[in-house]
Design a protein around this motif. Structure first.
Motif, PDB file in Angstrom:
ATOM      1  N   THR A  62      11.661  -3.425   7.832  1.00  0.00           N
ATOM      2  CA  THR A  62      10.767  -2.805   6.858  1.00  0.00           C
ATOM      3  C   THR A  62      11.142  -1.344   6.685  1.00  0.00           C
ATOM      4  O   THR A  62      11.793  -0.746   7.549  1.00  0.00           O
ATOM      5  CB  THR A  62       9.281  -2.842   7.286  1.00  0.00           C
ATOM      6  N   LEU A  63      10.684  -0.787   5.573  1.00  0.00           N
ATOM      7  CA  LEU A  63      10.680   0.659   5.398  1.00  0.00           C
ATOM      8  C   LEU A  63       9.231   1.093   5.222  1.00  0.00           C
ATOM      9  O   LEU A  63       8.490   0.525   4.427  1.00  0.00           O
ATOM     10  CB  LEU A  63      11.495   1.068   4.171  1.00  0.00           C
ATOM     11  N   CYS A  64       8.832   2.089   6.001  1.00  0.00           N
ATOM     12  CA  CYS A  64       7.487   2.651   5.904  1.00  0.00           C
ATOM     13  C   CYS A  64       7.613   4.096   5.410  1.00  0.00           C
ATOM     14  O   CYS A  64       8.503   4.805   5.862  1.00  0.00           O
ATOM     15  CB  CYS A  64       6.795   2.670   7.257  1.00  0.00           C
ATOM     16  N   ARG A  65       6.818   4.564   4.581  1.00  0.00           N
ATOM     17  CA  ARG A  65       5.860   3.805   3.853  1.00  0.00           C
ATOM     18  C   ARG A  65       5.779   4.313   2.437  1.00  0.00           C
ATOM     19  O   ARG A  65       6.084   5.477   2.156  1.00  0.00           O
ATOM     20  CB  ARG A  65       4.479   3.868   4.519  1.00  0.00           C
ATOM     21  N   GLY A  66       5.352   3.451   1.551  1.00  0.00           N
ATOM     22  CA  GLY A  66       4.970   3.841   0.209  1.00  0.00           C
ATOM     23  C   GLY A  66       3.456   3.870   0.131  1.00  0.00           C
ATOM     24  O   GLY A  66       2.753   3.816   1.132  1.00  0.00           O
ATOM     25  N   GLY A  95      18.856  -2.017   2.771  1.00  0.00           N
ATOM     26  CA  GLY A  95      19.049  -3.445   2.987  1.00  0.00           C
ATOM     27  C   GLY A  95      17.818  -4.181   3.449  1.00  0.00           C
ATOM     28  O   GLY A  95      17.916  -5.326   3.914  1.00  0.00           O
ATOM     29  N   THR A  96      16.646  -3.570   3.344  1.00  0.00           N
ATOM     30  CA  THR A  96      15.419  -4.285   3.689  1.00  0.00           C
ATOM     31  C   THR A  96      14.739  -4.780   2.425  1.00  0.00           C
ATOM     32  O   THR A  96      14.805  -4.122   1.378  1.00  0.00           O
ATOM     33  CB  THR A  96      14.447  -3.408   4.485  1.00  0.00           C
ATOM     34  N   ASP A  97      14.080  -5.915   2.536  1.00  0.00           N
ATOM     35  CA  ASP A  97      13.373  -6.461   1.377  1.00  0.00           C
ATOM     36  C   ASP A  97      11.889  -6.135   1.409  1.00  0.00           C
ATOM     37  O   ASP A  97      11.132  -6.654   0.580  1.00  0.00           O
ATOM     38  CB  ASP A  97      13.569  -7.979   1.288  1.00  0.00           C
ATOM     39  N   THR A  98      11.443  -5.266   2.324  1.00  0.00           N
ATOM     40  CA  THR A  98      10.010  -5.021   2.477  1.00  0.00           C
ATOM     41  C   THR A  98       9.702  -3.534   2.578  1.00  0.00           C
ATOM     42  O   THR A  98      10.190  -2.856   3.484  1.00  0.00           O
ATOM     43  CB  THR A  98       9.456  -5.736   3.722  1.00  0.00           C
ATOM     44  N   LEU A  99       8.898  -3.048   1.645  1.00  0.00           N
ATOM     45  CA  LEU A  99       8.355  -1.694   1.687  1.00  0.00           C
ATOM     46  C   LEU A  99       6.866  -1.798   2.000  1.00  0.00           C
ATOM     47  O   LEU A  99       6.110  -2.424   1.250  1.00  0.00           O
ATOM     48  CB  LEU A  99       8.553  -0.988   0.346  1.00  0.00           C
ATOM     49  N   VAL A 100       6.447  -1.219   3.111  1.00  0.00           N
ATOM     50  CA  VAL A 100       5.044  -1.260   3.517  1.00  0.00           C
ATOM     51  C   VAL A 100       4.272  -0.178   2.758  1.00  0.00           C
ATOM     52  O   VAL A 100       4.708   0.976   2.673  1.00  0.00           O
ATOM     53  CB  VAL A 100       4.903  -1.056   5.028  1.00  0.00           C
ATOM     54  N   LEU A 101       3.115  -0.563   2.222  1.00  0.00           N
ATOM     55  CA  LEU A 101       2.280   0.355   1.454  1.00  0.00           C
ATOM     56  C   LEU A 101       0.972   0.643   2.174  1.00  0.00           C
ATOM     57  O   LEU A 101       0.277  -0.283   2.604  1.00  0.00           O
ATOM     58  CB  LEU A 101       1.939  -0.228   0.081  1.00  0.00           C
ATOM     59  N   VAL A 102       0.620   1.910   2.285  1.00  0.00           N
ATOM     60  CA  VAL A 102      -0.711   2.347   2.700  1.00  0.00           C
ATOM     61  C   VAL A 102      -1.385   2.888   1.453  1.00  0.00           C
ATOM     62  O   VAL A 102      -0.868   3.812   0.812  1.00  0.00           O
ATOM     63  CB  VAL A 102      -0.634   3.414   3.802  1.00  0.00           C
ATOM     64  N   SER A 103      -2.527   2.342   1.085  1.00  0.00           N
ATOM     65  CA  SER A 103      -3.053   2.539  -0.265  1.00  0.00           C
ATOM     66  C   SER A 103      -3.418   3.980  -0.589  1.00  0.00           C
ATOM     67  O   SER A 103      -3.301   4.423  -1.729  1.00  0.00           O
ATOM     68  CB  SER A 103      -4.284   1.649  -0.480  1.00  0.00           C
ATOM     69  N   GLY A 104      -3.881   4.737   0.406  1.00  0.00           N
ATOM     70  CA  GLY A 104      -4.434   6.064   0.150  1.00  0.00           C
ATOM     71  C   GLY A 104      -5.947   6.040   0.270  1.00  0.00           C
ATOM     72  O   GLY A 104      -6.588   4.985   0.142  1.00  0.00           O
ATOM     73  N   GLY A 105      -6.529   7.200   0.551  1.00  0.00           N
ATOM     74  CA  GLY A 105      -7.968   7.288   0.744  1.00  0.00           C
ATOM     75  C   GLY A 105      -8.694   7.716  -0.513  1.00  0.00           C
ATOM     76  O   GLY A 105      -8.155   7.678  -1.619  1.00  0.00           O
ATOM     77  N   LEU A 106      -9.935   8.110  -0.323  1.00  0.00           N
ATOM     78  CA  LEU A 106     -10.741   8.569  -1.444  1.00  0.00           C
ATOM     79  C   LEU A 106     -10.289   9.962  -1.876  1.00  0.00           C
ATOM     80  O   LEU A 106     -10.141  10.858  -1.040  1.00  0.00           O
ATOM     81  CB  LEU A 106     -12.214   8.619  -1.046  1.00  0.00           C
ATOM     82  N   PRO A 107     -10.081  10.177  -3.170  1.00  0.00           N
ATOM     83  CA  PRO A 107      -9.784  11.533  -3.631  1.00  0.00           C
ATOM     84  C   PRO A 107     -10.946  12.466  -3.308  1.00  0.00           C
ATOM     85  O   PRO A 107     -12.108  12.038  -3.254  1.00  0.00           O
ATOM     86  CB  PRO A 107      -9.612  11.364  -5.142  1.00  0.00           C
ATOM     87  N   PRO A 108     -10.678  13.738  -3.076  1.00  0.00           N
ATOM     88  CA  PRO A 108     -11.749  14.691  -2.749  1.00  0.00           C
ATOM     89  C   PRO A 108     -12.862  14.659  -3.780  1.00  0.00           C
ATOM     90  O   PRO A 108     -12.613  14.631  -4.991  1.00  0.00           O
ATOM     91  CB  PRO A 108     -11.030  16.042  -2.748  1.00  0.00           C
TER      92      PRO A 108
END
Length: 283
Positions: A62-66, A95-108
């Motif tokens: 994997t590649l972290c993170r988007g 060469g990885t087929d997976t990008l891990v996503l962390v969605s993000g929090g609440l905007p201020p």
């Protein structure tokens, strides 16, 4: 029976090691797979990292993170989309087929979790086809609810799947991380749901230890040091049809203060003890 060769060590587990040190240590330890993080990869150079990994015969799992896709400001949203497209291209180069996503929090200044999740869906609608064109899958990772305000408005596998299932499984799926889902008694059914849809794109392990450190980010325990039945959770994803890499991703200041090669060897041994079925061994 879990195959010990499925072990992948995420770069953050031994972030004290440079990329060349990580690669050589994995080769010496017989670990054939690694998960990478964008910041150290960018510092070393994306093409240079790809060449280093390839020559060593390792696989990038994997590649972290988007992610971080919840911004309200149009300029911030455009910047986030551009950064995620760059991350997709980086993943393809590595060469990885997976990008891990962390969605993000609440905007201020905002409190609407549902609206924030919909902005994630809107962003995925733009990113998913681009990822597919590059042979990369986006894996939405739900984080423990304690991160909902500032890091990840997607807190459960059910929420992650509600987003992922709007898109083809070869473009968008989910990441299952024991540290974030072990508390949720609905998670096993959601893992089965994800398996039926063919969208379990990453499995990550860490143990839950208390007390959590101040700031909570660096509190992931070494396998076997905490309260999670790791073999049970591995069994859930395997029963759901997942046969891919099992990545150990630990954020732990005490581990980072130790010799990285020692931590790497310990991680492989703990994987054998707490994940691989009895009667198997890491070879």
């Amino acid at each position: 029976m879990t195959d010990p060769a499925r072990l992948s060590v995420n770069q953050m587990t031994v972030k004290q090691l440079s990329l060349p040190e990580l690669v050589s240590s994995c080769v010496e330890s017989g670990i054939g797979q690694v998960g990478l993080w964008r910041e150290p990869v960018q510092a070393y150079g994306v093409p240079e990292t790809a060449k280093l990994i390839r020559y060593a015969g390792l696989t990038v799992t994997t590649l972290c993170r988007g992610g971080f896709l919840t911004a309200l400001d149009p300029g911030d949203r455009a910047a986030a989309l551009a950064d995620n497209r760059r991350a997709i291209r980086e993943a393809a180069t590595l060469g990885t087929d997976t990008l891990v996503l962390v969605s993000g929090g609440l905007p201020p200044g905002t409190k609407d979790l549902r609206a924030a999740r919909e902005r994630v869906a809107d962003a995925l609608a733009e990113l998913a086809p681009y990822a597919g064109d590059h042979g990369v899958r986006l894996a939405i990772e739900p984080l423990h609810p304690m991160y909902a305000a500032d890091r990840c408005v997607v807190s459960t596998l059910a929420q992650a799947l509600d987003l992922a299932e709007r898109f083809p499984a070869h473009q968008v799926g989910v990441a299952v991380d024991t540290y974030h889902v072990w508390w949720d008694d609905r998670a096993p059914a959601q893992i089965a749901r994800a398996g039926a849809a063919g969208c379990i794109h990453s499995v990550q392990l860490a143990d839950w230890i208390t007390p959590l450190p101040e700031g909570v980010l660096d509190g992931r325990g070494q396998l076997g040091d905490g309260t999670i039945d790791l073999r049970e959770w591995t069994g859930y994803v395997e029963a759901a049809g997942y046969t891919g890499p099992i990545e150990v991703e630990l954020f732990n200041a005490r581990l980072w203060a130790r010799d990285g090669r020692e931590v790497l060897a310990e991680t492989a041994q703990r994987f054998a003890e707490h994940v691989v079925r009895q009667g198997s061994a890491v070879g």
